[in-house]
Scaffold this active site. Structure first.
Site, PDB file in Angstrom:
ATOM      1  N   GLY A 213      36.765  33.643  50.700  1.00 26.68           N
ATOM      2  CA  GLY A 213      36.626  32.220  51.120  1.00 26.68           C
ATOM      3  C   GLY A 213      36.065  32.246  52.516  1.00 26.68           C
TER       4      GLY A 213
ATOM      5  N   ASP B  93      32.475  34.628  49.160  1.00 27.04           N
ATOM      6  CA  ASP B  93      32.347  33.474  49.307  1.00 27.04           C
ATOM      7  C   ASP B  93      31.828  33.201  47.698  1.00 27.04           C
ATOM      8  OD1 ASP B  93      33.381  31.108  51.126  1.00 27.04           O
ATOM      9  OD2 ASP B  93      32.081  30.190  49.606  1.00 27.04           O
ATOM     10  N   ILE B  94      32.253  31.850  47.128  1.00 24.95           N
ATOM     11  CA  ILE B  94      31.722  31.415  45.905  1.00 24.95           C
ATOM     12  C   ILE B  94      30.195  31.052  46.081  1.00 24.95           C
ATOM     13  CG2 ILE B  94      32.441  29.117  45.933  1.00 24.95           C
ATOM     14  CD1 ILE B  94      33.229  29.481  42.962  1.00 24.95           C
TER      15      ILE B  94
ATOM     16  N   TYR C  84      48.847  20.319  46.541  1.00 29.44           N
ATOM     17  CA  TYR C  84      48.417  21.216  47.369  1.00 29.44           C
ATOM     18  C   TYR C  84      49.759  21.808  47.894  1.00 29.44           C
ATOM     19  CZ  TYR C  84      46.787  22.991  52.155  1.00 29.44           C
ATOM     20  OH  TYR C  84      46.439  23.666  53.277  1.00 29.44           O
TER      21      TYR C  84
ATOM     22  N   ILE D  71      44.057  22.261  61.418  1.00 24.83           N
ATOM     23  CA  ILE D  71      43.571  23.184  62.434  1.00 24.83           C
ATOM     24  C   ILE D  71      42.078  22.452  63.094  1.00 24.83           C
ATOM     25  CG2 ILE D  71      41.857  25.459  62.325  1.00 24.83           C
ATOM     26  CD1 ILE D  71      44.808  25.932  61.821  1.00 24.83           C
TER      27      ILE D  71
HETATM   28  C1  AKB Z   1      45.132  19.375  55.206  1.00 23.45           C
HETATM   29  O1  AKB Z   1      45.249  18.522  55.780  1.00 23.45           O
HETATM   30  O2  AKB Z   1      45.260  19.595  53.812  1.00 23.45           O
HETATM   31  C2  AKB Z   1      45.274  20.757  55.871  1.00 23.45           C
HETATM   32  C3  AKB Z   1      46.602  21.569  55.989  1.00 23.45           C
HETATM   33  C4  AKB Z   1      47.419  20.730  57.204  1.00 23.45           C
HETATM   34  O3  AKB Z   1      46.953  22.358  55.352  1.00 23.45           O
HETATM   35  N1  AKB Z   1      44.295  20.783  57.081  1.00 23.45           N
END
Ligand code: AKB
Length: 318
Positions: A8, A34-35, A142, A172
């Site tokens: 990645g 990377d893909i 997620y 980030i």
């Molecule tokens: C997101 O917003 O999904 C990412 C995280 C905070 O893991 N930047």
């Protein structure tokens, strides 16, 4: 000398982490993968580069053997907002890449760094100074994939002795590669719009506090954790790491110190707002500070100053 593979590598973190790893360990010792075949010139030509789908276990195994890899940075991730639109894909990609690597490491014996996130926490988690160990019932796929990944890292460490390590990253902020499909993306986009258009429409409400970190600190956290004495690591799933916590108003006011005519208005995205509201306002990262001397260098004002200076140069704006 370490022999490193970054999977990645063309993503938001990977594109900057790979460059720093090559500076430290030497270009030929850091394989980027990377893909996508179309990646920035430096990534492709600054050292070995391989195109690989992280779900292709055999090809990942071939690369690890070919380059005699002892450390893998697993940066493959579908972020929170895209994950909610494509939950099946988020689960398959986020867990699939990690499971392939964990399984291969039983035989090929390499260390694995996998980022987790503030997204691993949920609405029932204490919001302020969120502890290292606390309630983790995320409200997004997620987050579910991140908590599952953390548990898998713990399990493989305990059962098979795999050298698993990780950090729970905040949002980030970076100026090289745009983040793709996260909830915290506003904190990057605001800088491009402030510099190019002097205005920005924010999709999160004022008062939405979130932990954030500038990319140089995020890169250092990953490298320093992988260099840390294994005997000092009390956590093998992921360490809370934090640097600054702000809401959109605070960031806008900081930007106005450098661009006085900058104006911000709001158009709330309810789906993103719900995700952001379920995440911590700030994390307690004292375990990282004690176990491997984690220290951030950038706060909101030094980050803002550096972002604006660097982006103005890159975008050719005054
Ligand atoms: C997101 O917003 O999904 C990412 C995280 C905070 O893991 N930047």
């Amino acid at each position: 000398m370490k022999r490193i593979l970054v999977v990645g590598a063309a993503g938001q973190i990977g594109s900057e982490l790979t460059v720093k790893l090559r500076k430290i360990y030497g270009n030929s010792n850091v394989v980027a993968s990377d893909i996508k075949a179309q990646v920035p010139y430096d990534l492709k030509h600054g050292g070995p580069f391989e195109v690989v789908d992280c779900l292709n276990k055999q090809k990942i195994s071939d690369i690890i053997v070919k380059y005699n890899i002892d450390t893998v940075y697993n940066l493959v991730a579908i972020l929170s907002a895209v994950g909610e639109a494509k939950p099946d894909m988020a689960w398959k990609v986020n867990l699939g890449s990690l499971l392939n690597l964990l399984d291969l490491s039983k035989e090929l014996q390499f260390a694995i760094m996998t980022p987790s996130s503030i997204g691993a926490f949920g609405d029932s988690t204490p919001k302020d100074k969120t502890p290292q160990e606390t309630i983790m019932r995320p409200d997004t796929i997620y987050g579910v994939s991140k908590v599952s990944g953390e548990l898998l890292c713990d399990y493989y460490h305990k059962k098979y002795g795999i050298d698993t390590r990780g950090v729970r990253y905040p949002g980030i902020i970076s100026n090289v590669t745009m983040p793709g499909g996260g909830t915290t993306d506003y904190a990057v986009e605001i800088f491009y719009k402030a510099i190019q258009e002097r205005k920005f429409t924010c999709n999160l409400k004022p008062g939405t506090f979130l932990d954030m970190m500038y990319m140089p600190d995020a890169v250092d956290a990953a490298i320093e954790l992988m260099e840390a004495d294994p005997n000092k690591l009390r956590h093998r799933n992921a360490y809370n790491v934090s640097a600054m916590s702000f809401d959109p108003e605070m960031l806008a006011n900081e930007i106005k110190k450098h661009i006085p005519d900058f104006k911000m208005k709001y158009k709330i995205n309810n789906d993103l707002q719900k995700i952001a509201d379920s995440w911590p306002n700030s994390m307690d990262d004292s375990f990282a500070r004690e176990d491997w001397d984690w220290q951030h260098k950038f706060d909101i004002s030094t980050m803002t100053e550096d972002m604006i200076k660097t982006l103005k140069k890159r975008l050719n704006e005054k």
